[in-house]
Design an enzyme around this catalytic site. Sequence first.
Site, mmCIF file in Angstrom:
data_model
loop_
_atom_site.group_PDB
_atom_site.id
_atom_site.type_symbol
_atom_site.label_atom_id
_atom_site.label_comp_id
_atom_site.label_asym_id
_atom_site.label_seq_id
_atom_site.Cartn_x
_atom_site.Cartn_y
_atom_site.Cartn_z
ATOM 1 N N TYR A 1 11.134 9.103 1.357
ATOM 2 C CA TYR A 1 11.140 8.034 0.354
ATOM 3 C C TYR A 1 11.854 8.400 -0.942
ATOM 4 O O TYR A 1 11.981 7.549 -1.830
ATOM 5 C CB TYR A 1 9.694 7.610 0.059
ATOM 6 C CG TYR A 1 8.994 7.040 1.288
ATOM 7 C CD1 TYR A 1 9.436 5.863 1.877
ATOM 8 C CD2 TYR A 1 7.922 7.702 1.875
ATOM 9 C CE1 TYR A 1 8.819 5.346 3.006
ATOM 10 C CE2 TYR A 1 7.289 7.190 3.010
ATOM 11 C CZ TYR A 1 7.747 6.015 3.570
ATOM 12 O OH TYR A 1 7.137 5.498 4.690
ATOM 13 N N ARG B 1 12.649 5.290 12.811
ATOM 14 C CA ARG B 1 11.425 6.096 12.694
ATOM 15 C C ARG B 1 10.491 5.822 13.887
ATOM 16 O O ARG B 1 10.950 5.420 14.936
ATOM 17 C CB ARG B 1 10.769 5.798 11.336
ATOM 18 C CG ARG B 1 11.691 6.147 10.149
ATOM 19 C CD ARG B 1 11.016 5.878 8.823
ATOM 20 N NE ARG B 1 9.829 6.696 8.666
ATOM 21 C CZ ARG B 1 8.874 6.452 7.755
ATOM 22 N NH1 ARG B 1 8.996 5.415 6.931
ATOM 23 N NH2 ARG B 1 7.828 7.241 7.667
ATOM 24 N N ARG C 1 5.168 11.075 -2.581
ATOM 25 C CA ARG C 1 4.842 10.800 -1.178
ATOM 26 C C ARG C 1 6.055 11.066 -0.296
ATOM 27 O O ARG C 1 7.084 10.399 -0.432
ATOM 28 C CB ARG C 1 4.455 9.326 -1.079
ATOM 29 C CG ARG C 1 4.222 8.828 0.321
ATOM 30 C CD ARG C 1 4.186 7.313 0.363
ATOM 31 N NE ARG C 1 3.884 6.852 1.698
ATOM 32 C CZ ARG C 1 4.119 5.619 2.134
ATOM 33 N NH1 ARG C 1 4.655 4.715 1.329
ATOM 34 N NH2 ARG C 1 3.813 5.301 3.357
ATOM 35 N N HIS D 1 12.514 -2.350 2.868
ATOM 36 C CA HIS D 1 11.931 -1.028 3.091
ATOM 37 C C HIS D 1 12.868 0.014 2.505
ATOM 38 O O HIS D 1 14.096 -0.133 2.583
ATOM 39 C CB HIS D 1 11.715 -0.762 4.584
ATOM 40 C CG HIS D 1 10.810 -1.768 5.215
ATOM 41 N ND1 HIS D 1 9.449 -1.748 5.031
ATOM 42 C CD2 HIS D 1 11.079 -2.853 5.971
ATOM 43 C CE1 HIS D 1 8.915 -2.777 5.662
ATOM 44 N NE2 HIS D 1 9.885 -3.473 6.238
ATOM 45 N N PRO E 1 0.792 -1.223 0.000
ATOM 46 C CA PRO E 1 0.000 0.000 0.000
ATOM 47 C C PRO E 1 0.828 1.277 0.000
ATOM 48 O O PRO E 1 1.849 1.366 0.680
ATOM 49 C CB PRO E 1 -0.829 -0.105 1.285
ATOM 50 C CG PRO E 1 -0.086 -1.065 2.141
ATOM 51 C CD PRO E 1 0.567 -2.039 1.204
ATOM 52 N N ASN E 2 0.347 2.212 -0.786
ATOM 53 C CA ASN E 2 0.887 3.577 -0.883
ATOM 54 C C ASN E 2 2.203 3.676 -1.647
ATOM 55 O O ASN E 2 2.698 4.775 -1.892
ATOM 56 C CB ASN E 2 1.039 4.212 0.513
ATOM 57 C CG ASN E 2 -0.296 4.341 1.215
ATOM 58 O OD1 ASN E 2 -1.250 4.845 0.622
ATOM 59 N ND2 ASN E 2 -0.402 3.868 2.448
ATOM 60 N N ASN F 1 8.042 -5.442 -0.290
ATOM 61 C CA ASN F 1 7.852 -4.261 0.545
ATOM 62 C C ASN F 1 6.358 -4.188 0.836
ATOM 63 O O ASN F 1 5.573 -3.745 0.001
ATOM 64 C CB ASN F 1 8.326 -2.982 -0.142
ATOM 65 C CG ASN F 1 8.239 -1.777 0.794
ATOM 66 O OD1 ASN F 1 7.600 -1.835 1.845
ATOM 67 N ND2 ASN F 1 8.887 -0.685 0.415
ATOM 68 N N ALA G 1 2.793 -0.502 5.120
ATOM 69 C CA ALA G 1 2.279 -0.522 6.491
ATOM 70 C C ALA G 1 1.748 -1.892 6.904
ATOM 71 O O ALA G 1 1.668 -2.186 8.100
ATOM 72 C CB ALA G 1 1.199 0.540 6.652
ATOM 73 N N GLU H 1 12.198 -9.206 3.079
ATOM 74 C CA GLU H 1 11.447 -8.003 3.435
ATOM 75 C C GLU H 1 12.325 -6.788 3.148
ATOM 76 O O GLU H 1 13.469 -6.734 3.612
ATOM 77 C CB GLU H 1 11.095 -8.067 4.928
ATOM 78 C CG GLU H 1 10.442 -6.809 5.458
ATOM 79 C CD GLU H 1 10.227 -6.869 6.971
ATOM 80 O OE1 GLU H 1 10.238 -7.971 7.564
ATOM 81 O OE2 GLU H 1 10.073 -5.785 7.559
#
Length: 148
Positions: free
Chosen positions: A23, A107, A18, A100, A10-11, A74, A77, A98
Amino acid sequence: MASVLILNGPNLNLLGTREPEIYGSDTLSDLEAACLAHGSGLGIDVECRQSNHEGALLDHLHAARDTHFGVVLNAGAFTHTSIALYDAIVGVELPVIEVHISNVHSREAFRHTSVIAPATVGQICGFGPHSYILAMDALMHRYGPGTG
Ligand code: DQA
């Protein structure tokens, strides 16, 4: 030809606009083009998919079982919440890395926990879009053609 799946959650379709301070300015198309180019250098096929929907991500993971030797994921969320993704990764018995773009550990506290991490073979985060390239290299090194 051997192939890997690059799966974005998502996103991540909003990359480029964004929160660019976190990012970066590369779009999802830029990122996918870099993965495709890297794959051709490695001599493997690369399929890229993105969805904002948890169920669609599950479907892509299930389909990967028959077509890919590994997955770069990725989950956005959903990384921090989705037991369904954890179960899918365990269920398909494929090596999943995984990734990111940001360093989730530097963060907010809610990003420090990955519920999918125990089902994956490893995590790479914090290197911007290059996280994906590092993950492809790791998949190739450990699970690529000729390693089994
Ligand atoms: C992300 C980190 C997640 O915490 C966040 O929800 C994202 C992007 C990253 O690539 O840095 O959507 O997965």
